[in-house]
Design an enzyme around this catalytic site. Structure first.
Site, PDB file in Angstrom:
ATOM      1  N   ARG A 176       0.988  -1.204  -0.014  1.00  0.00           N
ATOM      2  CA  ARG A 176       0.066   0.058   0.033  1.00  0.00           C
ATOM      3  C   ARG A 176       0.959   1.190   0.004  1.00  0.00           C
ATOM      4  O   ARG A 176       0.511   2.156  -0.605  1.00  0.00           O
ATOM      5  CB  ARG A 176      -0.940   0.048   1.186  1.00  0.00           C
ATOM      6  CG  ARG A 176      -2.294  -0.871   1.059  1.00  0.00           C
ATOM      7  CD  ARG A 176      -2.979  -1.180   2.386  1.00  0.00           C
ATOM      8  NE  ARG A 176      -4.311  -1.426   1.857  1.00  0.00           N
ATOM      9  CZ  ARG A 176      -5.142  -1.980   2.796  1.00  0.00           C
ATOM     10  NH1 ARG A 176      -4.933  -2.225   4.037  1.00  0.00           N
ATOM     11  NH2 ARG A 176      -6.417  -2.151   2.339  1.00  0.00           N
ATOM     12  N   GLY A 180      -6.242  -5.250   1.215  1.00  0.00           N
ATOM     13  CA  GLY A 180      -4.730  -5.540   1.634  1.00  0.00           C
ATOM     14  C   GLY A 180      -4.433  -6.796   2.011  1.00  0.00           C
ATOM     15  O   GLY A 180      -3.360  -7.229   1.773  1.00  0.00           O
ATOM     16  N   GLY A 209     -12.645  -3.897   1.629  1.00  0.00           N
ATOM     17  CA  GLY A 209     -14.003  -3.341   1.961  1.00  0.00           C
ATOM     18  C   GLY A 209     -14.599  -2.589   0.952  1.00  0.00           C
ATOM     19  O   GLY A 209     -15.652  -2.565   0.504  1.00  0.00           O
TER      20      GLY A 209
END
Ligand code: AMP
Length: 395
Positions: A36, A352, A376
């Protein structure tokens, strides 16, 4: 809904407030997957090339308004600096830093401590969020939203803050939305969604909303035991959310009526306890011993899932099939990851955790059509929901 893009806004010599998603896995103070952080570099570098100064807001985990040392962003500031090859200043104060923020020179970057240490960030009370957003808005002149993993949250730094300043979406959000649009607007069929991970409660609404949109749903991971329990099977000491059993039962009935292929595991790898060294035993899904817990889908199930995936033209996968962190219970996840790399069409890994899982298991990013940084967020997008962080950046 069109979002304003960074390229359209093209900020030069500006004081930018940038919301990133730097929520990376950290074990004993060490970042175990920096995906990320790397995914955030394109936008940061573009802003630096435009001689902007940047104040970065980001979160880690769910500290619920408390300062928890293990959820500090300090190690992330260090890693970000290494990747950008510049010093990234770190401010442990989150509020009251307007003068430091505005004193940044062009080309300088300052990361603020975990924004979720402020309880107002995630408050259900809009006025509390607005007060924090108004304070953060004094730190710069332009807002760029690039924290895709948090766009489904109506949080102060994601939603209210964006609306207070001229704004646009960063390159990561634009890339994510591009892929998700391709998945939702007339996807090539058959279309499969594969779901795993620990909790049914996180994903029940998603499955319910996706039933009408997909051809195949395959479920594994810890959440599968609530499904097996709903079918009346004994699940031993496995993870379960008993209060959701009636909902899951209804969901399975609806899937049947709709003619969806709903795949559940037929064999399970069990162990006496949740540990890396626990002895794995393979059992049928309807024969889980009372003193054992299911920690992975078995090889026959993984193979069934893989065959179904191979027949699809579009596949979206979120959530590991088992406790992939433990070698003995990682095989189901590995088989599914491998199947996605072989899809003749579009295969997207979402989230993730799932992204970290495929990298940990030795797969390269470019073996998949796309690896999303937001689990999500991408699931809610696929459901057709409006995501607050995208609404705030729309034209
Ligand atoms: P989630 O955040 O809901 O996607 O869950 C990811 C986590 O689920 C991973 O850390 C896995 O270790 C865990 N997990 C997957 N399968 C199981 C299982 N059968 N029992 C317990 N945890 C599991």
């Amino acid at each position: 809904m069109g979002i304003k893009t960074l390229s359209q806004l093209d900020p030069q010599n500006a004081r930018v407030i940038l919301r990133c998603d730097l929520n990376v896995p950290i074990k004993d103070g060490v970042i175990t997957d920096d995906g990320r952080i790397r995914a955030s570099l394109a936008t940061i570098n573009k802003l630096l090339a435009g001689n902007c100064s940047i104040v970065i807001l980001a979160h880690l985990g769910r500290p619920k308004g408390e300062r928890k040392i293990e959820l500090s962003l300090a190690p992330i500031a260090k890693r970000l600096g290494e990747l950008l090859k510049i010093e990234v200043k770190f401010s442990s104060a989150i509020t009251g830093v307007a003068s430091q923020a505005r004193a940044l020179k062009s080309g300088e970057v300052m990361l603020l401590e975990n924004i979720r240490f402020e309880s107002a960030e995630t408050s259900k009370d809009e006025s509390e969020r607005s007060v924090l957003a108004a304070e953060l808005a004094t730190y710069g002149d332009i807002y760029i939203g690039d924290g895709f993993g948090a766009v489904h949250r109506k949080h102060a730094s994601v939603y209210e803050l964006a609306k207070l300043l001229p704004n646009a979406a960063g390159d990561l959000i634009c890339a994510e939305v591009d892929v998700l649009e391709r998945l939702t607007k007339n996807p090539d069929r058959p279309y499969a969604v594969v779901l795993g991970g620990a909790k049914v409660s996180d994903k029940i609404a998603v499955i319910s909303n996706l039933l009408e949109k997909v051809n195949v749903i395959a479920v594994g991971g810890g959440m599968v035991f609530t499904f097996l329990a709903a079918q009346g099977k004994q699940i031993g000491k496995s993870l379960v959310e008993p209060e959701l059993i009636p909902t899951v039962r209804e969901l399975l009935l609806r899937a049947e009526k709709l003619g969806i292929k709903f795949l559940l595991p037929i064999d399970i790898v069990v162990a006496p306890e949740f540990s890396a060294d626990a002895k794995p035993t393979l059992v049928l899904a309807d024969a889980i011993p009372a003193d054992q817990m299911g920690l992975d889908i078995g090889p026959a199930s993984a193979s069934n899932f893989a065959v179904a995936i191979a027949q699809c033209k579009t596949v979206f996968w979120n959530g590991p099939m088992g406790v992939f962190e433990f070698e003995n219970f990682s095989h189901g996840t590995k088989t599914i990851a491998k199947a996605l790399t072989q899809v003749d069409g579009m295969a997207v890994v979402g989230g993730g955790d799932s992204a970290a899982a495929v990298r940990k298991l030795g797969f390269a990013d470019n073996e998949f059509s796309y690896i999303s940084t937001g689990g999500g967020a991408s699931l809610e997008y696929l459901e057709g929901k409006d995501l607050p962080g995208l609404v705030a950046l729309s034209k």
